[in-house]
Design a protein around this motif. Structure first.
Motif, PDB file in Angstrom:
ATOM      1  N   GLU A  10       0.822  -1.216   0.000  1.00  0.00           N
ATOM      2  CA  GLU A  10       0.000   0.000   0.000  1.00  0.00           C
ATOM      3  C   GLU A  10       0.859   1.271   0.000  1.00  0.00           C
ATOM      4  O   GLU A  10       0.380   2.334  -0.378  1.00  0.00           O
ATOM      5  N   GLU A  11       2.099   1.157   0.438  1.00  0.00           N
ATOM      6  CA  GLU A  11       2.963   2.333   0.498  1.00  0.00           C
ATOM      7  C   GLU A  11       3.334   2.841  -0.895  1.00  0.00           C
ATOM      8  O   GLU A  11       3.747   3.989  -1.039  1.00  0.00           O
ATOM      9  N   HIS A  13       1.093   2.820  -3.431  1.00  0.00           N
ATOM     10  CA  HIS A  13      -0.160   3.233  -4.063  1.00  0.00           C
ATOM     11  C   HIS A  13      -0.252   4.756  -4.113  1.00  0.00           C
ATOM     12  O   HIS A  13      -0.002   5.437  -3.127  1.00  0.00           O
ATOM     13  N   LYS A  14      -0.612   5.289  -5.252  1.00  0.00           N
ATOM     14  CA  LYS A  14      -0.795   6.727  -5.489  1.00  0.00           C
ATOM     15  C   LYS A  14       0.402   7.555  -5.017  1.00  0.00           C
ATOM     16  O   LYS A  14       0.261   8.515  -4.268  1.00  0.00           O
ATOM     17  N   GLY A  16       2.837   6.948  -2.951  1.00  0.00           N
ATOM     18  CA  GLY A  16       2.968   6.972  -1.502  1.00  0.00           C
ATOM     19  C   GLY A  16       4.348   7.347  -1.028  1.00  0.00           C
ATOM     20  O   GLY A  16       4.511   7.838   0.090  1.00  0.00           O
ATOM     21  N   ASP A  19       4.941  10.839   0.515  1.00  0.00           N
ATOM     22  CA  ASP A  19       4.354  11.214   1.794  1.00  0.00           C
ATOM     23  C   ASP A  19       4.865  10.267   2.879  1.00  0.00           C
ATOM     24  O   ASP A  19       4.580   9.074   2.846  1.00  0.00           O
ATOM     25  N   VAL A  21       4.026  10.058   5.934  1.00  0.00           N
ATOM     26  CA  VAL A  21       2.970   9.571   6.820  1.00  0.00           C
ATOM     27  C   VAL A  21       2.324   8.323   6.235  1.00  0.00           C
ATOM     28  O   VAL A  21       2.075   7.345   6.942  1.00  0.00           O
ATOM     29  N   ARG A  22       2.069   8.337   4.927  1.00  0.00           N
ATOM     30  CA  ARG A  22       1.438   7.177   4.287  1.00  0.00           C
ATOM     31  C   ARG A  22       2.401   6.031   4.059  1.00  0.00           C
ATOM     32  O   ARG A  22       1.986   4.887   3.930  1.00  0.00           O
ATOM     33  N   SER A  23       3.689   6.321   3.952  1.00  0.00           N
ATOM     34  CA  SER A  23       4.660   5.263   3.654  1.00  0.00           C
ATOM     35  C   SER A  23       5.894   5.396   4.550  1.00  0.00           C
ATOM     36  O   SER A  23       6.982   5.715   4.069  1.00  0.00           O
TER      37      SER A  23
END
Length: 91
Positions: A10-11, A13-14, A16, A19, A21-23
């Motif tokens: 998921e890290e 995805h889009k 990531g 960012d 925080v997301r990854s």
């Protein structure tokens, strides 16, 4: 290996990786790679004489060659990346 293993799909995805925080694990891997590349560069540049700098460069080339033989392409990339900083070009 532990940092690489902790990265989740998921890290990516889009975008990531843009960012932290997301990854967080992917960002940690990137920071670790930067640390190693800067370490290679600093070891070479901190040598007091040109002959010792040459010896350090040769040692890192040998280490990269051994990493290549072990198929550790990430380490080879990080070492070569340490040679490619603009302040290393004058050597």
């Amino acid at each position: 290996y532990n940092i690489f293993r902790s990265i989740r799909a998921e890290e990516f995805h889009k975008k990531g990786w843009e960012d932290e925080v997301r990854s967080p694990n992917l960002s940690l891997l990137v920071r670790r790679g930067d640390q190693i590349s800067y370490w290679v560069c600093s070891i070479i540049l901190c040598q007091p004489t040109p002959s010792l700098r040459l010896k350090a460069i040769c040692r890192f080339i040998l280490i990269a060659w051994h990493c290549l033989q072990m198929r550790n392409y990430n380490a080879v990339f990080l070492i070569v990346n340490g040679f490619s900083f603009w302040f290393m070009e004058r050597l």
